[in-house]
Design an enzyme around this catalytic site. Structure first.
Site, PDB file in Angstrom:
ATOM      1  N   HIS A  92      27.553  51.085  55.865  1.00 17.06           N
ATOM      2  CA  HIS A  92      27.615  51.016  54.342  1.00 17.06           C
ATOM      3  C   HIS A  92      27.953  49.763  53.555  1.00 17.06           C
ATOM      4  O   HIS A  92      29.068  49.702  52.969  1.00 17.06           O
ATOM      5  CB  HIS A  92      28.629  52.159  54.057  1.00 17.06           C
ATOM      6  CG  HIS A  92      28.567  52.616  52.623  1.00 17.06           C
ATOM      7  ND1 HIS A  92      28.879  54.020  52.108  1.00 17.06           N
ATOM      8  CD2 HIS A  92      28.020  52.261  51.433  1.00 17.06           C
ATOM      9  CE1 HIS A  92      28.397  54.271  51.016  1.00 17.06           C
ATOM     10  NE2 HIS A  92      28.231  53.355  50.408  1.00 17.06           N
ATOM     11  N   GLU A 139      30.981  59.361  57.570  1.00 15.80           N
ATOM     12  CA  GLU A 139      31.131  58.136  57.481  1.00 15.80           C
ATOM     13  C   GLU A 139      32.587  57.922  58.204  1.00 15.80           C
ATOM     14  O   GLU A 139      33.360  58.153  57.457  1.00 15.80           O
ATOM     15  CB  GLU A 139      30.807  57.334  56.357  1.00 15.80           C
ATOM     16  CG  GLU A 139      29.489  57.108  56.038  1.00 15.80           C
ATOM     17  CD  GLU A 139      29.265  56.293  54.666  1.00 15.80           C
ATOM     18  OE1 GLU A 139      29.997  55.701  54.264  1.00 15.80           O
ATOM     19  OE2 GLU A 139      28.001  56.296  54.171  1.00 15.80           O
ATOM     20  N   GLY A 182      16.437  54.793  39.229  1.00 19.56           N
ATOM     21  CA  GLY A 182      17.574  54.249  38.621  1.00 19.56           C
ATOM     22  C   GLY A 182      17.370  52.830  38.620  1.00 19.56           C
ATOM     23  O   GLY A 182      16.404  52.183  39.161  1.00 19.56           O
ATOM     24  N   THR A 210      19.870  54.049  51.549  1.00 22.67           N
ATOM     25  CA  THR A 210      21.177  53.041  50.967  1.00 22.67           C
ATOM     26  C   THR A 210      21.867  53.876  50.060  1.00 22.67           C
ATOM     27  O   THR A 210      22.606  53.237  49.119  1.00 22.67           O
ATOM     28  CB  THR A 210      20.573  51.803  50.321  1.00 22.67           C
ATOM     29  OG1 THR A 210      19.594  52.038  49.672  1.00 22.67           O
ATOM     30  CG2 THR A 210      20.080  50.951  51.759  1.00 22.67           C
ATOM     31  N   SER A 211      21.700  55.326  49.850  1.00 26.74           N
ATOM     32  CA  SER A 211      22.265  56.040  48.743  1.00 26.74           C
ATOM     33  C   SER A 211      23.726  56.552  49.407  1.00 26.74           C
ATOM     34  O   SER A 211      24.497  56.097  49.237  1.00 26.74           O
ATOM     35  CB  SER A 211      21.247  56.790  48.179  1.00 26.74           C
ATOM     36  OG  SER A 211      21.140  58.046  49.026  1.00 26.74           O
ATOM     37  N   ARG A 212      23.441  57.792  49.570  1.00 25.09           N
ATOM     38  CA  ARG A 212      24.715  58.269  50.387  1.00 25.09           C
ATOM     39  C   ARG A 212      24.310  59.261  51.679  1.00 25.09           C
ATOM     40  O   ARG A 212      23.037  59.944  51.441  1.00 25.09           O
ATOM     41  CB  ARG A 212      25.350  59.447  49.201  1.00 25.09           C
ATOM     42  CG  ARG A 212      26.226  58.746  48.153  1.00 25.09           C
ATOM     43  CD  ARG A 212      27.531  58.043  48.842  1.00 25.09           C
ATOM     44  NE  ARG A 212      28.304  57.213  47.800  1.00 25.09           N
ATOM     45  CZ  ARG A 212      28.444  56.119  47.219  1.00 25.09           C
ATOM     46  NH1 ARG A 212      27.433  55.632  47.799  1.00 25.09           N
ATOM     47  NH2 ARG A 212      29.158  55.638  46.474  1.00 25.09           N
ATOM     48  N   ILE A 233      18.688  50.446  40.784  1.00 28.83           N
ATOM     49  CA  ILE A 233      18.685  49.999  42.219  1.00 28.83           C
ATOM     50  C   ILE A 233      17.051  50.264  42.668  1.00 28.83           C
ATOM     51  O   ILE A 233      16.387  49.292  42.872  1.00 28.83           O
ATOM     52  CB  ILE A 233      19.502  50.586  43.099  1.00 28.83           C
ATOM     53  CG1 ILE A 233      21.056  50.233  42.719  1.00 28.83           C
ATOM     54  CG2 ILE A 233      19.206  50.184  44.649  1.00 28.83           C
ATOM     55  CD1 ILE A 233      21.936  50.931  43.510  1.00 28.83           C
ATOM     56  N   ALA A 278      25.530  47.914  51.838  1.00 28.97           N
ATOM     57  CA  ALA A 278      24.306  47.273  50.931  1.00 28.97           C
ATOM     58  C   ALA A 278      24.680  46.577  49.664  1.00 28.97           C
ATOM     59  O   ALA A 278      24.199  45.433  49.218  1.00 28.97           O
ATOM     60  CB  ALA A 278      23.506  48.668  50.303  1.00 28.97           C
TER      61      ALA A 278
HETATM   62  C1  GLV Z   1      28.402  52.030  46.976  1.00 24.37           C
HETATM   63  O1  GLV Z   1      28.043  52.665  47.745  1.00 24.37           O
HETATM   64  C2  GLV Z   1      28.838  52.250  45.611  1.00 24.37           C
HETATM   65  O2  GLV Z   1      28.539  53.547  45.258  1.00 24.37           O
HETATM   66  O3  GLV Z   1      28.775  51.272  45.097  1.00 24.37           O
END
Ligand code: GLV
Length: 328
Positions: A287, A268, A156, A237-239, A158, A289
């Site tokens: 979390h 988390e 996507g 860095t996603s979930r 990112i 990013a």
């Molecule tokens: C952060 O993790 C977001 O989804 O913006």
């Protein structure tokens, strides 16, 4: 005329609060910790709009407790904390903040990639502990990014920005995405893998950029980790739940893969007792990013704009469920 009541679940940058304050009867939760589900239900009882974050669970119980609610505006690009189907069923619009955090998240992904490859955190700890006695030709040897293969799961916005940055580091790019991105392939030297099965064995570094859905939960588990090179490094860095964290711990402990850098965990926050924290080859950040001053302001302002649009009877510019929109 009565101003619409809006509840904001955390302190967010002032620019967003000013926008909201101008047109609403605003209440902002001041706690360091988010409101509990019970507290949130109480605050939502007479609210027309909620500005939420990823720590708020917006589920059927909350929506039932808030009969006047028109919009839930999430200060996040992900909406996995919101039961969007339940919101849609009740005609409640759900806002999100895509786009504005893309470069910030991609930069942080590069930071984690480099931190893992070059053992930045581990060596920083060593210096802080007073353990640095001499320069040594064999100390803290890491891995170069140049010439290595970066696997991107989810191309996507990112994922694509990460690809651009990795290219500047002379990495080879292979990606797997639900749909093949022909247009992007025309502009960047991206090789498509038809599935994780084809992607994973060839990567030196793997970075995850998929949303959390029932299909992506534990996308990376024991079998997937076992198919990677023992020298491979994972960046997430996603979930958190996209990775089976127990399987990851075992893989890192047993040398199935070499290292991981995680900005997201499951749950988390991660428990201080979690065995992952005892491993030297793991970097974990809380979390963050998207956490630059500029981007968190842009996200909050966009969320405020989404919320105000809904209150004014317009479709929010970034809406996760436009099908819930009813023209006034
Ligand atoms: C952060 O993790 C977001 O989804 O913006």
């Amino acid at each position: 005329m009565e101003r619409p009541r809006v509840f904001v679940t955390r302190t967010v940058p002032d620019a967003a609060l000013q926008l909201l304050r101008a047109g609403t009867d605003l209440e902002v939760w001041q706690g360091e910790l988010p409101p509990s589900p019970g507290e949130l239900r109480e605050k939502a009882r007479d609210a027309v709009g909620l500005l939420t974050t990823l720590t708020d669970r917006v589920d059927a119980a909350l929506l039932d407790a808030a009969p006047r609610l028109k919009v839930v505006s999430n200060v996040a690009t992900g909406t996995d904390n919101v039961d969007v189907a339940e919101a849609t069923r009740r005609g409640v619009l759900v806002g999100r903040t895509p786009g504005v955090l893309v470069k910030t998240c991609a930069e942080f992904t590069m930071a984690l990639l480099l931190a893992s490859a070059r053992r930045v955190v581990e060596s920083d700890r060593y210096v802080h502990q007073g353990a640095w006695k001499t320069w040594h030709p064999m100390a803290f040897l890491g891995r170069d990014l140049a010439g290595q293969t970066l696997g991107i799961a989810g191309l996507g916005q990112i994922g694509l920005e990460v690809a651009r940055r990795a290219l500047a580091f002379e990495m080879r790019l292979v990606y797997f995405s639900r749909t093949r991105k022909h247009e992007e392939e025309r502009h960047l030297p991206l090789t498509w893998a038809p599935g994780l099965k084809e992607l994973l064995p060839q990567v030196d570094f793997l970075t995850l950029h998929v949303p959390l859905t029932p299909q992506t939960r534990h996308l990376i588990g024991e079998r997937e980790l076992a198919s990677m090179k023992p020298t491979a490094m994972l960046v997430n860095t996603s979930r958190g739940p996209v990775v089976d964290q127990r399987a990851l711990y075992q893989a890192l402990r047993d040398g199935v893969i070499a290292a991981a850098a995680l900005d997201v965990t499951d749950p988390e926050p991660i428990s201080p007792q979690d065995p992952l924290l005892a491993l030297p080859n793991v970097v974990i950040t809380p979390h963050i990013a998207s956490a630059s001053h500029a981007t968190r302001t842009r996200m909050a302002v966009l969320a405020a704009e989404n919320l105000l649009a809904a209150l004014e009877g317009r479709l929010p510019p970034h809406c996760a469920n436009p099908e819930a929109f009813r023209r006034p």
